[in-house]
Design an enzyme around this catalytic site. Structure first.
Site, PDB file in Angstrom:
ATOM      1  N   GLU A   1       0.821  -1.212   0.000  1.00  0.00           N
ATOM      2  CA  GLU A   1       0.000   0.000   0.000  1.00  0.00           C
ATOM      3  C   GLU A   1       0.858   1.267   0.000  1.00  0.00           C
ATOM      4  O   GLU A   1       0.399   2.325  -0.410  1.00  0.00           O
ATOM      5  CB  GLU A   1      -0.948   0.016   1.204  1.00  0.00           C
ATOM      6  CG  GLU A   1      -1.984  -1.093   1.220  1.00  0.00           C
ATOM      7  CD  GLU A   1      -3.016  -0.966   0.101  1.00  0.00           C
ATOM      8  OE1 GLU A   1      -2.686  -0.436  -0.977  1.00  0.00           O
ATOM      9  OE2 GLU A   1      -4.156  -1.422   0.299  1.00  0.00           O
TER      10      GLU A   1
ATOM     11  N   THR B   1      -5.178   7.224  -4.213  1.00  0.00           N
ATOM     12  CA  THR B   1      -5.467   7.116  -2.777  1.00  0.00           C
ATOM     13  C   THR B   1      -4.699   8.174  -1.995  1.00  0.00           C
ATOM     14  O   THR B   1      -5.226   8.785  -1.062  1.00  0.00           O
ATOM     15  CB  THR B   1      -5.132   5.704  -2.261  1.00  0.00           C
ATOM     16  OG1 THR B   1      -5.892   4.775  -3.043  1.00  0.00           O
ATOM     17  CG2 THR B   1      -5.513   5.515  -0.802  1.00  0.00           C
TER      18      THR B   1
HETATM   19  N1  HSE Z   1      -8.813   3.615   4.191  1.00  0.00           N
HETATM   20  C1  HSE Z   1      -8.238   3.905   2.912  1.00  0.00           C
HETATM   21  C2  HSE Z   1      -8.623   5.308   2.520  1.00  0.00           C
HETATM   22  C3  HSE Z   1      -8.756   2.930   1.899  1.00  0.00           C
HETATM   23  O1  HSE Z   1      -9.815   5.604   2.572  1.00  0.00           O
HETATM   24  O2  HSE Z   1      -7.753   6.109   2.169  1.00  0.00           O
HETATM   25  C4  HSE Z   1      -8.231   3.156   0.528  1.00  0.00           C
HETATM   26  O3  HSE Z   1      -8.769   2.173  -0.335  1.00  0.00           O
END
Ligand code: HSE
Length: 318
Positions: free
Chosen positions: A135, A191
């Site tokens: 990630e 993201t």
């Molecule tokens: N929790 C993360 C966000 C998930 O909302 O940035 C990303 O898929």
């Protein structure tokens, strides 16, 4: 000459993260799309990884130091001092950059295959931590909500303080998800961008509201009560900050609710939207309404009806 010593292939599902108030904490495996990762262990030992993307996606890095699947694999190899060269083949099934845990699915499948191939006997927490390394490539930080759902399936709560810990809860049998996926080109590192709009400080009452909603959701999952869990899907912190990134957000949400959805929220960091229902009859109608609402903002989209998935699995090895 390079020869393959062993081979392992694993697959991992798409997922939705946050589910409203559970930012970075709640994840749900979606039985909708799957990524497959095959790893061949070669005889040569130069610590090199070659990545092949079976169905070419320009947005996916094929450099081992940048690709989410190999970032995770590199970290395990480093820990276990494994030097074998590896051929990693990735078949993307999860749409990229649309809020369905695409990078997490590749990382989850990769760590599952690698763990099996080298008999590392990683604990669940170690698998999770290594999968989350991927990630960093796409979100800039390790967040665990998508990887935990992709690795273990179902509804999962994860925390990282003081150490990593997760808890899985069975999902109600009648829970149906309607996922509406817009055909949008999202920026690279979407993201990271979607995280940059989140407020740095929040009002105490927003914290209390989100916490009470999140707890109500957990209670709903615990009791197998879809209506109760859906009643908690309401986020007053992250979602208001992100909604401007999703064309037609307000209309999509209100039209889906009018069509019978029990709750509607952004899937992960978006731009896909997800609705919750306990009626298969309503599910199609809800999906149509979401597609029509996206179209109102001149965005083509496709709604899918699905259930909850199990976790990542080894599907072949020799
Ligand atoms: N929790 C993360 C966000 C998930 O909302 O940035 C990303 O898929």
């Amino acid at each position: 000459m390079k020869e393959t010593l062993d081979f392992c292939k694993a697959k991992a599902p798409s997922s939705t993260a946050n589910l409203g108030p559970g930012f970075d904490v709640f994840g749900l495996g979606l039985d909708l799309f799957y990524d497959t990762v095959s790893i061949s262990k070669l005889t040569t030992k130069n610590g090199k990884i070659r990545i092949t993307l079976e169905n070419i996606y320009s947005k996916i890095p094929s450099l081992a130091e940048e690709n989410t699947a190999s970032l995770s694999v590199l970290k395990i190899a480093e820990k276990y001092k494994i030097k074998n060269d590896l051929d990693i083949k990735i078949v993307k099934g999860v749409p990229i950059g649309l809020g369905l845990g695409s990078s997490a699915a590749s990382s989850a499948a990769a760590v599952t295959a690698f763990n099996e191939l080298f008999r590392c006997k990683l604990t669940d927490n170690e698998l999770l931590d290594f999968a989350a390394e991927g990630e960093v490539g796409s979100a800039g930080v390790k967040h665990y909500d998508n990887v935990v759902a992709s690795l273990f399936g179902g509804f999962v709560i994860v925390r990282t303080f003081p150490t990593i810990q997760f808890s899985q809860i069975n999902t109600p049998k009648d829970l149906i998800l309607v996922v509406c996926v817009p055909k949008m080109v999202t920026p690279d590192k979407k993201t990271k961008l979607a995280r940059s709009v989140i407020p740095k400080t929040i009002a105490f009452e927003d914290h209390t509201r989100n916490l009470s909603n999140a707890c109500m959701m957990v209670s709903g999952f615990q009791y197998g009560d879809t209506k109760l869990l859906a009643s908690g899907i309401n986020d007053t912190i992250v979602e208001p900050a992100r909604k401007s990134l999703i064309p037609g957000y307000d209309k999509i949400k209100s039209d889906a609710l009018h069509s019978g959805a029990l709750a509607v929220t952004i899937s992960g960091a978006g731009p896909s939207m997800i609705a919750f229902t306990n009626s298969s009859k309503d599910a199609r109608k809800i999906g149509k309404s979401m597609e029509t609402a996206f179209a109102y903002s001149k965005i083509e989209s496709k709604a899918y009806v699905c259930g909850v998935s199990g976790g990542a699995k080894v599907i072949s090895k020799y």
